[in-house]
Design an enzyme around this catalytic site. Structure first.
Site, PDB file in Angstrom:
ATOM      1  CE  LYS A   1      -4.858   1.678 -21.700  1.00  0.00           C
ATOM      2  NZ  LYS A   1      -4.802   2.701 -21.437  1.00  0.00           N
TER       3      LYS A   1
ATOM      4  CG  HIS B   1      -3.781  -1.539 -17.456  1.00  0.00           C
ATOM      5  ND1 HIS B   1      -2.184  -1.792 -17.431  1.00  0.00           N
ATOM      6  CD2 HIS B   1      -3.664  -0.324 -18.361  1.00  0.00           C
ATOM      7  CE1 HIS B   1      -1.462  -0.907 -17.943  1.00  0.00           C
ATOM      8  NE2 HIS B   1      -2.161  -0.188 -18.572  1.00  0.00           N
TER       9      HIS B   1
ATOM     10  CG  ASP C   1       6.827  -3.673 -19.421  1.00  0.00           C
ATOM     11  OD1 ASP C   1       6.283  -3.722 -18.441  1.00  0.00           O
ATOM     12  OD2 ASP C   1       6.759  -2.441 -19.887  1.00  0.00           O
TER      13      ASP C   1
ATOM     14  CG  HIS D   1      -0.379  -4.066 -22.266  1.00  0.00           C
ATOM     15  ND1 HIS D   1      -0.935  -4.437 -21.131  1.00  0.00           N
ATOM     16  CD2 HIS D   1       0.546  -3.330 -21.839  1.00  0.00           C
ATOM     17  CE1 HIS D   1      -0.535  -4.167 -20.172  1.00  0.00           C
ATOM     18  NE2 HIS D   1       0.381  -3.393 -20.138  1.00  0.00           N
TER      19      HIS D   1
ATOM     20  CB  ALA E   1      -0.799  -0.037   1.253  1.00  0.00           C
TER      21      ALA E   1
ATOM     22  N   GLY F   1       3.132   1.861  -2.159  1.00  0.00           N
ATOM     23  CA  GLY F   1       3.947   2.188  -3.519  1.00  0.00           C
ATOM     24  C   GLY F   1       3.278   3.107  -4.522  1.00  0.00           C
ATOM     25  CG  ASP F   2       4.518   4.501  -8.973  1.00  0.00           C
ATOM     26  OD1 ASP F   2       4.410   5.808  -8.876  1.00  0.00           O
ATOM     27  OD2 ASP F   2       4.065   3.865 -10.044  1.00  0.00           O
ATOM     28  CG  LEU F   3      -0.596   0.034  -9.133  1.00  0.00           C
ATOM     29  CD1 LEU F   3      -0.582   0.136 -10.505  1.00  0.00           C
ATOM     30  CD2 LEU F   3      -0.742  -1.374  -8.858  1.00  0.00           C
TER      31      LEU F   3
HETATM   32  N1  LIG Z   1       3.535   1.418 -11.021  1.00  0.00           N
HETATM   33  C1  LIG Z   1       2.659   1.231 -12.048  1.00  0.00           C
HETATM   34  O1  LIG Z   1       2.322   2.007 -12.684  1.00  0.00           O
HETATM   35  C2  LIG Z   1       2.441  -0.316 -12.436  1.00  0.00           C
HETATM   36  C3  LIG Z   1       1.981  -0.590 -13.534  1.00  0.00           C
HETATM   37  C4  LIG Z   1       1.494  -1.953 -13.820  1.00  0.00           C
HETATM   38  C5  LIG Z   1       1.744  -3.016 -12.893  1.00  0.00           C
HETATM   39  N2  LIG Z   1       2.281  -2.497 -11.724  1.00  0.00           N
HETATM   40  C6  LIG Z   1       2.641  -3.630 -10.840  1.00  0.00           C
HETATM   41  O2  LIG Z   1       2.120  -3.389  -9.783  1.00  0.00           O
HETATM   42  C7  LIG Z   1       2.749  -3.821  -8.493  1.00  0.00           C
HETATM   43  C8  LIG Z   1       3.223  -2.637  -7.839  1.00  0.00           C
HETATM   44  O3  LIG Z   1       3.738  -1.832  -8.614  1.00  0.00           O
HETATM   45  P1  LIG Z   1       4.456  -0.444  -7.774  1.00  0.00           P
HETATM   46  O4  LIG Z   1       5.150   0.347  -8.772  1.00  0.00           O
HETATM   47  O5  LIG Z   1       3.520   0.149  -6.685  1.00  0.00           O
HETATM   48  O6  LIG Z   1       5.691  -1.115  -6.789  1.00  0.00           O
HETATM   49  P2  LIG Z   1       6.869  -0.579  -5.908  1.00  0.00           P
HETATM   50  O7  LIG Z   1       6.215   0.850  -5.332  1.00  0.00           O
HETATM   51  O8  LIG Z   1       8.145  -1.035  -6.074  1.00  0.00           O
HETATM   52  O9  LIG Z   1       6.395  -1.404  -4.599  1.00  0.00           O
HETATM   53  C9  LIG Z   1       5.123  -1.478  -3.901  1.00  0.00           C
HETATM   54  C10 LIG Z   1       5.348  -1.783  -2.348  1.00  0.00           C
HETATM   55  O10 LIG Z   1       6.097  -3.079  -2.186  1.00  0.00           O
HETATM   56  C11 LIG Z   1       6.912  -3.018  -1.188  1.00  0.00           C
HETATM   57  N3  LIG Z   1       8.316  -3.461  -1.664  1.00  0.00           N
HETATM   58  C12 LIG Z   1       8.970  -3.025  -2.764  1.00  0.00           C
HETATM   59  N4  LIG Z   1      10.326  -3.738  -2.922  1.00  0.00           N
HETATM   60  C13 LIG Z   1      10.138  -4.888  -2.057  1.00  0.00           C
HETATM   61  C14 LIG Z   1      10.819  -5.866  -1.601  1.00  0.00           C
HETATM   62  N5  LIG Z   1      12.165  -6.130  -2.301  1.00  0.00           N
HETATM   63  N6  LIG Z   1      10.410  -6.510  -0.618  1.00  0.00           N
HETATM   64  C15 LIG Z   1       9.320  -6.612   0.027  1.00  0.00           C
HETATM   65  N7  LIG Z   1       8.679  -5.444  -0.270  1.00  0.00           N
HETATM   66  C16 LIG Z   1       8.728  -4.519  -1.174  1.00  0.00           C
HETATM   67  C17 LIG Z   1       7.044  -1.563  -0.583  1.00  0.00           C
HETATM   68  O11 LIG Z   1       6.307  -1.349   0.448  1.00  0.00           O
HETATM   69  P3  LIG Z   1       6.940  -1.556   1.770  1.00  0.00           P
HETATM   70  O12 LIG Z   1       8.487  -1.417   1.710  1.00  0.00           O
HETATM   71  O13 LIG Z   1       6.405  -0.480   2.560  1.00  0.00           O
HETATM   72  O14 LIG Z   1       6.412  -2.906   2.295  1.00  0.00           O
HETATM   73  C18 LIG Z   1       6.536  -0.771  -1.896  1.00  0.00           C
HETATM   74  O15 LIG Z   1       6.189   0.434  -1.508  1.00  0.00           O
HETATM   75  C19 LIG Z   1       4.088  -4.593  -9.201  1.00  0.00           C
HETATM   76  O16 LIG Z   1       3.839  -5.997  -9.229  1.00  0.00           O
HETATM   77  C20 LIG Z   1       4.333  -3.854 -10.361  1.00  0.00           C
HETATM   78  O17 LIG Z   1       4.903  -4.699 -11.318  1.00  0.00           O
HETATM   79  C21 LIG Z   1       2.840  -1.140 -11.201  1.00  0.00           C
END
Ligand SMILES: NC(=O)c1ccc[n+]([C@@H]2O[C@H](COP(=O)([O-])OP(=O)(O)OC[C@H]3O[C@@H](n4cnc5c(N)ncnc54)[C@H](OP(=O)(O)O)[C@@H]3O)[C@@H](O)[C@H]2O)c1
Length: 513
Positions: A204, A200, A257, A262, A30, A32-34
């Site tokens: 769309k 996703h 990716d 997609h 929760a 994270g960036d997404l």
């Molecule tokens: N961002 C996008 O636009 C996007 C788009 C498509 C798919 N996704 C997918 O959605 C998921 C989340 O994306 P995100 O960009 O939000 O990811 P993120 O910011 O890298 O990670 C989400 C959260 O996971 C925890 N985390 C990160 N690295 C970790 C590690 N090595 N071990 C344990 N916890 C870790 C962190 O929270 P804590 O440290 O607080 O636990 C982090 O805030 C991923 O599977 C990504 O492939 C993202």
């Protein structure tokens, strides 16, 4: 345009939007960036549209040290950034239903704490024990989290009145073996009906519109086959590079990716047979059948039908940009592809012999996603001296982004005494007709999951067949060769043009309706 000119539903127009029932949403990762950029804005919009009921809460779970109040402050900030016009009472109402639990994804005791917290929140928000678990962590944690939920007794059986659903983010594996292993881990404790694998793109509006366009209009479907269609081009282009995602991208590359998910899902929407009905499994059956019909390639054909590229330094919008190998964190000899083009054939009665050209790339001239259906030329020209080859074929373009809409090119007589032909477009954009762009795909995905509708989610056999198609390509690329270079700001390496040129064709200028 004033509101009176915008589209108004008329009697007989079909419009159905379900309203979710009570439930609690737990988001792992929760912090994270997404969550900030996509999930919170989507949930807030659903709430504002009345599609999420008051009997709802969001519980964030991650390792970062937040309490409810500090998490809520972040949520408020994210909503302020995405929706500056939002009504402050609506924001306050949404934020009040957000909670946070600090925990380690691997620690059993933290799942016991989660269980306790859910019991308390279910009672406070009258959610009847319905739980949606969203896996928004890095993918290596997906199996671990689901196993721990099971051990903590948090996964109900599909026949239990209190439902459990698990939303799984992409990427789902990195090849056939890892995707199958992850799938086995999930299906050891979950029924397929409880697993919602996200792509996703499927959610769309313009991608879904491909099905409505094909199966709700009688005029196009009779033409939708090898007799009338010369070829199809699918382009998903981005002008951005890898931004903050270097670590992930160096491991993944663009075939994993974008292409495996997609592009192939869009291809399925264009080419699949009509489903028996719009029920989830009927639609998914046809998608899988379509993937099964894609011609498997011999090792020699792989090099003739797939092209990989990597951007070098160049210019985007007049601004100099670095090459991929110069980006911080990228190995100076990296062979990761930032561009993929392919020529695929679908060996079935409808499509035999029609090439489908697909391409996707980073640092291309503009951000655009479109499907172009290029019809055959007229068989004979009555407009001598023009030959049939000189008469432009009709092209139907379904624009997925950034300007969602549809355009059909036609030949007409231009005004005047001479017989002069001109190409014109019949087109519409969602913005012009409906006054706004369609909602973000995450709204659709979250709502459908709450409603238990799996139509727009990837089924296990769907995922297996796409990986089995592309794993040999990945293996061949790992084993040998280099990606072809292309300067940033161009449409990919010349080898991608060759794919079409050797068939006597050329890429359309994507984004030019
Ligand atoms: N961002 C996008 O636009 C996007 C788009 C498509 C798919 N996704 C997918 O959605 C998921 C989340 O994306 P995100 O960009 O939000 O990811 P993120 O910011 O890298 O990670 C989400 C959260 O996971 C925890 N985390 C990160 N690295 C970790 C590690 N090595 N071990 C344990 N916890 C870790 C962190 O929270 P804590 O440290 O607080 O636990 C982090 O805030 C991923 O599977 C990504 O492939 C993202």
């Amino acid at each position: 345009m004033d509101d009176a000119q915008l589209y108004q539903p008329v009697r007989g127009d079909f419009c159905e939007e379900g309203i979710a029932g009570p439930c609690g949403l737990v988001i792992f990762g929760a912090s994270g960036d997404l969550v900030s950029r996509k999930l919170l804005p989507a949930l807030f919009a659903l709430r504002a549209r009345g599609l999420i009921p008051p009997d709802f809460y969001l519980l964030g779970f991650a390792r970062s040290p937040f309490a409810d109040e500090s998490f809520r402050a972040n949520v408020r900030e994210d909503l302020r950034a995405c929706c500056p016009q939002a009504d402050s009472a609506a924001v306050a109402d949404f934020v009040a239903a957000c909670y946070y639990l600090q925990g380690d994804y691997a620690r059993t005791a933290d799942y016991a704490a989660l269980r306790g917290r859910l019991t308390e929140l279910d009672s406070r928000h009258r959610t009847r024990g319905h739980h949606l678990f969203y896996l928004a962590t890095p993918p290596h944690l997906f199996g671990q989290v689901v196993r721990s939920l099971h051990q903590a007794g948090l996964i109900t059986s599909p026949s239990d009145p209190a439902w459990t659903r698990v939303l799984v983010e992409k990427p789902f594996g990195r090849d056939l073996a890892s995707a199958t292993a992850l799938d086995q881990a999930l299906r050891q404790v979950l029924d397929e009906s409880q697993i919602y694998r996200i792509d996703h793109y499927l959610a769309k509006d313009t991608v879904q519109n491909l099905l409505v366009f094909r199966f709700a209009n009688a005029v196009f479907e009779p033409l939708w086959n090898r007799r009338f269609i010369d070829h199809v081009q699918i382009t998903v282009a981005e002008s951005i590079g890898i931004e903050e995602r270097v670590g992930y991208f160096e491991q993944a590359g663009l075939l994993r990716d974008m292409f495996q998910n997609h592009l192939l899902q869009v291809l399925a929407m264009v080419a699949m047979e009509p489903p028996l009905s719009f029920e989830a499994d009927k639609v998914r059956d046809e998608r899988v059948r379509l993937f099964q019909a894609i011609r498997r390639l011999s090792p020699e054909d792989l090099d003739r039908c797939f092209v990989r590229g990597q951007y070098t330094a160049g210019e985007i919008d007049g601004r100099p940009v670095l090459g991929y190998r110069q980006e911080a964190g990228v190995a100076p000899d990296s062979r990761r592809e930032t561009f993929v083009a392919a020529r695929l054939f679908i060996d079935n009665w409808r499509w035999y012999g029609v090439p489908f050209y697909l391409r996707t790339g980073k640092r291309l001239p503009r951000r655009v996603s479109e499907v172009a259906i290029v019809f055959r030329q007229v068989p004979y020209s009555v407009f001598a001296p023009l030959t049939s080859a000189e008469l432009r074929p009709n092209v139907l373009v379904m624009n997925v982004q950034p300007e969602e809409g549809v355009s059909l090119s036609l030949q007409i007589k231009s005004p005047g005494p001479h017989l002069c032909l001109a190409t014109v477009n019949m087109d519409f954009t969602y913005r012009e007709v409906f006054g706004h762009q369609p909602p973000d795909a995450y709204q659709r995905l979250l709502l459908d999951c709450m409603l238990g509708d799996q139509t727009l989610f990837v089924r296990h056999d769907d995922m297996e067949v796409t990986w089995s198609l592309l794993t040999p390509v990945l293996e061949a690329w790992e084993a040998r060769g280099e990606p072809f270079p292309y300067p940033a700001g161009t449409w990919g390496p010349p080898e991608a043009d060759r794919l079409l040129a050797e068939d006597g064709r050329a890429w359309r200028l994507a984004g030019s309706l």
